[in-house]
Design a protein around this motif. Structure first.
Motif, PDB file in Angstrom:
ATOM      1  N   GLY A   1      21.148  35.600 108.517  1.00 61.02           N
ATOM      2  CA  GLY A   1      20.917  36.795 109.330  1.00 61.02           C
ATOM      3  C   GLY A   1      21.567  36.679 110.697  1.00 61.02           C
ATOM      4  O   GLY A   1      22.107  37.653 111.234  1.00 61.02           O
ATOM      5  N   GLU A   2      21.537  35.467 111.243  1.00 63.99           N
ATOM      6  CA  GLU A   2      22.092  35.285 112.585  1.00 63.99           C
ATOM      7  C   GLU A   2      23.622  35.446 112.570  1.00 63.99           C
ATOM      8  O   GLU A   2      24.197  36.017 113.498  1.00 63.99           O
ATOM      9  CB  GLU A   2      21.689  33.900 113.129  1.00 63.99           C
ATOM     10  CG  GLU A   2      22.232  33.550 114.494  1.00 63.99           C
ATOM     11  CD  GLU A   2      21.852  34.533 115.612  1.00 63.99           C
ATOM     12  OE1 GLU A   2      20.968  35.371 115.424  1.00 63.99           O
ATOM     13  OE2 GLU A   2      22.485  34.452 116.689  1.00 63.99           O
ATOM     14  N   VAL A   3      24.283  34.974 111.514  1.00 65.69           N
ATOM     15  CA  VAL A   3      25.742  35.190 111.436  1.00 65.69           C
ATOM     16  C   VAL A   3      26.010  36.701 111.367  1.00 65.69           C
ATOM     17  O   VAL A   3      26.871  37.226 112.082  1.00 65.69           O
ATOM     18  CB  VAL A   3      26.392  34.473 110.228  1.00 65.69           C
ATOM     19  CG1 VAL A   3      27.886  34.780 110.156  1.00 65.69           C
ATOM     20  CG2 VAL A   3      26.193  32.973 110.316  1.00 65.69           C
ATOM     21  N   ALA A   4      25.225  37.392 110.525  1.00 65.31           N
ATOM     22  CA  ALA A   4      25.412  38.849 110.412  1.00 65.31           C
ATOM     23  C   ALA A   4      25.213  39.502 111.778  1.00 65.31           C
ATOM     24  O   ALA A   4      25.994  40.375 112.191  1.00 65.31           O
ATOM     25  CB  ALA A   4      24.425  39.422 109.391  1.00 65.31           C
ATOM     26  N   ARG A   5      24.190  39.048 112.527  1.00 59.44           N
ATOM     27  CA  ARG A   5      23.909  39.629 113.850  1.00 59.44           C
ATOM     28  C   ARG A   5      25.070  39.369 114.821  1.00 59.44           C
ATOM     29  O   ARG A   5      25.508  40.246 115.554  1.00 59.44           O
ATOM     30  CB  ARG A   5      22.609  39.042 114.401  1.00 59.44           C
ATOM     31  CG  ARG A   5      21.910  39.893 115.443  1.00 59.44           C
ATOM     32  CD  ARG A   5      20.756  39.158 116.086  1.00 59.44           C
ATOM     33  NE  ARG A   5      21.180  37.971 116.821  1.00 59.44           N
ATOM     34  CZ  ARG A   5      21.790  37.989 118.001  1.00 59.44           C
ATOM     35  NH1 ARG A   5      22.021  39.132 118.601  1.00 59.44           N
ATOM     36  NH2 ARG A   5      22.155  36.867 118.585  1.00 59.44           N
ATOM     37  N   GLN A   6      25.573  38.145 114.769  1.00 59.53           N
ATOM     38  CA  GLN A   6      26.701  37.779 115.642  1.00 59.53           C
ATOM     39  C   GLN A   6      27.923  38.647 115.330  1.00 59.53           C
ATOM     40  O   GLN A   6      28.632  39.101 116.215  1.00 59.53           O
ATOM     41  CB  GLN A   6      27.092  36.307 115.431  1.00 59.53           C
ATOM     42  CG  GLN A   6      26.087  35.306 115.944  1.00 59.53           C
ATOM     43  CD  GLN A   6      26.091  35.211 117.459  1.00 59.53           C
ATOM     44  OE1 GLN A   6      27.044  35.623 118.115  1.00 59.53           O
ATOM     45  NE2 GLN A   6      25.001  34.705 118.007  1.00 59.53           N
ATOM     46  N   VAL A   7      28.160  38.834 114.029  1.00 56.54           N
ATOM     47  CA  VAL A   7      29.324  39.624 113.606  1.00 56.54           C
ATOM     48  C   VAL A   7      29.156  41.078 114.070  1.00 56.54           C
ATOM     49  O   VAL A   7      30.103  41.674 114.599  1.00 56.54           O
ATOM     50  CB  VAL A   7      29.531  39.534 112.063  1.00 56.54           C
ATOM     51  CG1 VAL A   7      30.558  40.550 111.593  1.00 56.54           C
ATOM     52  CG2 VAL A   7      29.975  38.129 111.675  1.00 56.54           C
ATOM     53  N   ILE A   8      27.953  41.625 113.927  1.00 54.48           N
ATOM     54  CA  ILE A   8      27.707  43.005 114.381  1.00 54.48           C
ATOM     55  C   ILE A   8      27.972  43.089 115.884  1.00 54.48           C
ATOM     56  O   ILE A   8      28.667  44.000 116.360  1.00 54.48           O
ATOM     57  CB  ILE A   8      26.261  43.447 114.048  1.00 54.48           C
ATOM     58  CG1 ILE A   8      26.062  43.539 112.541  1.00 54.48           C
ATOM     59  CG2 ILE A   8      25.936  44.796 114.710  1.00 54.48           C
ATOM     60  CD1 ILE A   8      24.611  43.711 112.092  1.00 54.48           C
ATOM     61  N   GLU A   9      27.487  42.087 116.610  1.00 51.31           N
ATOM     62  CA  GLU A   9      27.663  42.082 118.071  1.00 51.31           C
ATOM     63  C   GLU A   9      29.150  42.032 118.443  1.00 51.31           C
ATOM     64  O   GLU A   9      29.576  42.587 119.433  1.00 51.31           O
ATOM     65  CB  GLU A   9      26.939  40.856 118.634  1.00 51.31           C
ATOM     66  CG  GLU A   9      26.493  40.992 120.059  1.00 51.31           C
ATOM     67  CD  GLU A   9      25.621  39.799 120.446  1.00 51.31           C
ATOM     68  OE1 GLU A   9      24.421  39.832 120.108  1.00 51.31           O
ATOM     69  OE2 GLU A   9      26.145  38.844 121.041  1.00 51.31           O
ATOM     70  N   LYS A  10      29.946  41.373 117.608  1.00 49.56           N
ATOM     71  CA  LYS A  10      31.379  41.238 117.907  1.00 49.56           C
ATOM     72  C   LYS A  10      32.206  42.411 117.370  1.00 49.56           C
ATOM     73  O   LYS A  10      33.425  42.378 117.422  1.00 49.56           O
ATOM     74  CB  LYS A  10      31.911  39.923 117.316  1.00 49.56           C
ATOM     75  CG  LYS A  10      31.372  38.688 118.028  1.00 49.56           C
ATOM     76  CD  LYS A  10      31.844  37.416 117.341  1.00 49.56           C
ATOM     77  CE  LYS A  10      31.087  36.180 117.806  1.00 49.56           C
ATOM     78  NZ  LYS A  10      31.027  35.929 119.229  1.00 49.56           N
ATOM     79  N   GLY A  11      31.531  43.387 116.772  1.00 53.11           N
ATOM     80  CA  GLY A  11      32.267  44.574 116.317  1.00 53.11           C
ATOM     81  C   GLY A  11      32.085  44.901 114.842  1.00 53.11           C
ATOM     82  O   GLY A  11      32.702  45.841 114.332  1.00 53.11           O
ATOM     83  N   GLY A  12      31.293  44.109 114.127  1.00 59.29           N
ATOM     84  CA  GLY A  12      31.007  44.400 112.715  1.00 59.29           C
ATOM     85  C   GLY A  12      32.258  44.361 111.850  1.00 59.29           C
ATOM     86  O   GLY A  12      33.024  43.404 111.867  1.00 59.29           O
ATOM     87  N   ILE A  13      32.466  45.468 111.125  1.00 63.88           N
ATOM     88  CA  ILE A  13      33.593  45.553 110.205  1.00 63.88           C
ATOM     89  C   ILE A  13      34.930  45.372 110.954  1.00 63.88           C
ATOM     90  O   ILE A  13      35.876  44.776 110.430  1.00 63.88           O
ATOM     91  CB  ILE A  13      33.539  46.921 109.477  1.00 63.88           C
ATOM     92  CG1 ILE A  13      32.341  46.973 108.523  1.00 63.88           C
ATOM     93  CG2 ILE A  13      34.829  47.251 108.750  1.00 63.88           C
ATOM     94  CD1 ILE A  13      32.350  45.899 107.458  1.00 63.88           C
ATOM     95  N   ASP A  14      34.989  45.886 112.202  1.00 60.79           N
ATOM     96  CA  ASP A  14      36.231  45.742 112.984  1.00 60.79           C
ATOM     97  C   ASP A  14      36.537  44.271 113.257  1.00 60.79           C
ATOM     98  O   ASP A  14      37.695  43.848 113.253  1.00 60.79           O
ATOM     99  CB  ASP A  14      36.117  46.481 114.332  1.00 60.79           C
ATOM    100  CG  ASP A  14      36.060  47.983 114.129  1.00 60.79           C
ATOM    101  OD1 ASP A  14      36.442  48.442 113.027  1.00 60.79           O
ATOM    102  OD2 ASP A  14      35.615  48.690 115.048  1.00 60.79           O
ATOM    103  N   PHE A  15      35.475  43.482 113.471  1.00 66.05           N
ATOM    104  CA  PHE A  15      35.654  42.050 113.693  1.00 66.05           C
ATOM    105  C   PHE A  15      36.222  41.396 112.421  1.00 66.05           C
ATOM    106  O   PHE A  15      37.161  40.593 112.480  1.00 66.05           O
ATOM    107  CB  PHE A  15      34.306  41.422 114.076  1.00 66.05           C
ATOM    108  CG  PHE A  15      34.323  39.924 114.154  1.00 66.05           C
ATOM    109  CD1 PHE A  15      34.870  39.264 115.253  1.00 66.05           C
ATOM    110  CD2 PHE A  15      33.788  39.146 113.123  1.00 66.05           C
ATOM    111  CE1 PHE A  15      34.886  37.874 115.328  1.00 66.05           C
ATOM    112  CE2 PHE A  15      33.797  37.758 113.181  1.00 66.05           C
ATOM    113  CZ  PHE A  15      34.343  37.120 114.285  1.00 66.05           C
ATOM    114  N   ILE A  16      35.659  41.770 111.272  1.00 67.00           N
ATOM    115  CA  ILE A  16      36.129  41.190 110.000  1.00 67.00           C
ATOM    116  C   ILE A  16      37.594  41.600 109.761  1.00 67.00           C
ATOM    117  O   ILE A  16      38.433  40.792 109.358  1.00 67.00           O
ATOM    118  CB  ILE A  16      35.251  41.652 108.799  1.00 67.00           C
ATOM    119  CG1 ILE A  16      33.777  41.297 109.036  1.00 67.00           C
ATOM    120  CG2 ILE A  16      35.763  41.091 107.477  1.00 67.00           C
ATOM    121  CD1 ILE A  16      33.433  39.833 109.023  1.00 67.00           C
ATOM    122  N   GLN A  17      37.893  42.876 110.043  1.00 70.67           N
ATOM    123  CA  GLN A  17      39.262  43.370 109.857  1.00 70.67           C
ATOM    124  C   GLN A  17      40.234  42.583 110.749  1.00 70.67           C
ATOM    125  O   GLN A  17      41.296  42.146 110.303  1.00 70.67           O
ATOM    126  CB  GLN A  17      39.305  44.871 110.211  1.00 70.67           C
ATOM    127  CG  GLN A  17      40.667  45.540 110.081  1.00 70.67           C
ATOM    128  CD  GLN A  17      41.132  45.602 108.627  1.00 70.67           C
ATOM    129  OE1 GLN A  17      40.315  45.780 107.726  1.00 70.67           O
ATOM    130  NE2 GLN A  17      42.428  45.421 108.396  1.00 70.67           N
TER     131      GLN A  17
END
Ligand code: PLP
Length: 400
Positions: A244-260
Motif C-alpha cells: 500500500g505504501e508503494v502505491a501511495r508513494q506512486v500516487i504522490e509522485k503522479g500516479g499513472i504519469d509517474f509510471i509512464q
C-alpha cells in the motif's frame, strides 16, 4: 564490489521511501481481527493499504482481496472456478507463469478440458486458435498481461471481450505489468487479475486478487472471516502495508504519469542496451522484440554462450541478471517459455534476460555492457578452444 541489479522481473528492490515507512511501523503487532487498541492499529494499516492500492488501480477497495502473492491469487481463481462452474473447459497461453500453467494441468488431471493457446517465436498469441476453441462451454480463460521472460504484451482487452461474448470469465496475471506498464483494469475488462507486491518495489509474501464486482468470489483458503470471508488467515500485516505504501508513494509522485515517465526513461536505457549489444557483440538475436513488449525487458540469444555460465561469470563481477525465470533457477532445464515459443533447446540454453527497473542508470547499463562483452568473448574462446573445459567450473576436465 559495485553491485548492479538488472533482474527486476524476478523481484524488485524495496522502494527507499517504503523502507523508511516500514522501519517506522515495525512496532505495530496487533492481530487485525482483534477489537482492542493493538488490533485496531493493525486493521487501520491494512485499510489504508487497501485504499491506496484501490486508488492506484482505480477500482473499488471491495474488489481487492489480499493474498500471500500472485501464485495464490491465480490458484484461487482457477481452482474455485473449476470446483464451482458447471462448465469444465478452460484456456490459457503456453507461456503463462507456472502458477497458472501448473494449476491448469492440475485441474486437467481432475477432469477439466484445458486448451493451451500457442505463442509464436515473435511473441504473438495465436488469436485464430483462441477464436476456434473458445466456446459457450468455456468456464475461464487465463492469459497474462505481460510475459516475465520476454516482456511480450498480450491483447487482453480484445481477448476478454471475446471470452465474455461466449459467457466465459477472464483472468489475467498482471504481475509483470504493475509499475512497468500503463494499463487500466476497467478498460481491460477482466473479471480477475493477480498482482504481487515484490514485483512492485514492496515486500515479499503478499499480493492481491482483483475480483471485479459481480464476478464469483469464492474462497480457496477457508478459515477466519478475513477479507470478508473471501480468504481466511491472519494477514501479512507489514507485507501488505509495504504494498500500500508503494502505491501511495506512486500516487504522490503522479500516479499513472509517474509510471509512464519511468517506463519511457527505462525504454531509453533498454534501447541503448540493445543497440550497443547488437553492434558490439556478434551473433546475438533479440527474442520477441518486434511486437509490443514491456519497455524494461530484453531477452537475448547469444550463440555459443551457455546462459548459466554467463550468469555466473557476470555474478562474480557484481551483476544480477537471469537466464529464464528466476522461479525455476537451480533447474538446469531450458526455459519452458522460450521452448513454448518455438526456440530450440540450444537457443533457449544460450538465453539471457536483462530486466531494468526504476533505479537503474545509463552509467550502470554501460558498465554492464562493457563487462558483458568481456564475459561473452571469454566463454566463446573457451568453447572454441581445442581443450575440453567444464564451462561451469571454468577449469579443464577430462583428457586434454
Ligand atoms: C508473471 C508472474 N506471475 C506470477 C508470479 C508469482 O508471484 P508470487 O511470487 O507473488 O507468487 C511471478 C513471479 O515470478 C511472475 O513473474
Amino acid at each position: 564490489m559495485n553491485f548492479i541489479y538488472l533482474d527486476h522481473n524476478a523481484t524488485t528492490p524495496i522502494f527507499p521511501e517504503t523502507q523508511k515507512f516500514m522501519g517506522a511501523h515495525l512496532d505495530i503487532f496487533g492481530n487485525p481481527s482483534s477489537i482492542h487498541w493493538a488490533g485496531r492499529k493493525s486493521k487501520a494499516l491494512i485499510r489504508e493499504s487497501r485504499i491506496s492500492i484501490a486508488q492506484f488501480l482505480k477500482v473499488s477497495p471491495l474488489e481487492i482481496i489480499f493474498s500471500s502473492g500472485a501464485s495464490e491469487a491465480s490458484n484461487t481463481v482457477i481452482k474455485t472456478t473449476f470446483l464451482h462452474s458447471l462448465k469444465k473447459h478452460f484456456m490459457c497461453s503456453t507461456v503463462e507463469h507456472p502458477s497458472v500453467i501448473k494449476t491448469m494441468q492440475y485441474i486437467q488431471s481432475l477432469g477439466a478440458k484445458v486448451d493451451f493457446i500457442p505463442v509464436s517465436r515473435e511473441g504473438l498469441i495465436d488469436l485464430e486458435f483462441y477464436k476456434k476453441n473458445l466456446t459457450t462451454e468455456t468456464a475461464l480463460v487465463s492469459v497474462m498481461l505481460a510475459n516475465n521472460e520476454t516482456g511480450s504484451l498480450f491483447p487482453i482487452q480484445e481477448m476478454a471481450q471475446m471470452a465474455h461474448a461466449k459467457g466465459a470469465l477472464f483472468h489475467t496475471d498482471a504481475v509483470q505489468a504493475l509499475g512497468k506498464h500503463v494499463f487500466s483494469l476497467i478498460e481491460l475488462g477482466v473479471d480477475y487479475a493477480s498482482f504481487s507486491a515484490h514485483k512492485f518495489y514492496a515486500m515479499k509474501g503478499s499480493g492481491i486478487l482483483y475480483s471485479k464486482k459481480g464476478a464469483p468470489q469464492i474462497s480457496l483458503i477457508h478459515g477466519g472471516a478475513q477479507e470478508r470471508h473471501r480468504r481466511g488467515g491472519t494477514e501479512n500485516l507489514l507485507g501488505l502495508a509495504s504494498f500500500g505504501e508503494v502505491a501511495r508513494q506512486v500516487i504522490e509522485k503522479g500516479g499513472i504519469d509517474f509510471i509512464q515517465k519511468k517506463s519511457e526513461e527505462i525504454k531509453i536505457l533498454r534501447d541503448h542496451l540493445e543497440n550497443r549489444i547488437l553492434k558490439e557483440i556478434s551473433h546475438v538475436k533479440l527474442t520477441a522484440s518486434e511486437n509490443p513488449r514491456l519497455t524494461n525487458t530484453s531477452s537475448l540469444i547469444l550463440d555459443q554462450v551457455d546462459g548459466e555460465t554467463l550468469l555466473m561469470n557476470l555474478d562474480i563481477k557484481g551483476y544480477a541478471v537471469s537466464t529464464g525465470a528466476a522461479c525455476s533457477s537451480g533447474n538446469p532445464e531450458p526455459s519452458p517459455v522460450l521452448l513454448a515459443m518455438g526456440l530450440t533447446r540450444e537457443e533457449a540454453q544460450t538465453s539471457l534476460r536483462i530486466s531494468l527497473g526504476w533505479e537503474n542508470s545509463l552509467k550502470e547499463v554501460d558498465q554492464f555492457i562493457d563487462d558483458l562483452k568481456i564475459s561473452v568473448q571469454k566463454i566463446r574462446d573457451i568453447a572454441n578452444s581445442p581443450y575440453k573445459f567444464d564451462l561451469k567450473l571454468m577449469s579443464p576436465v577430462g583428457e586434454v
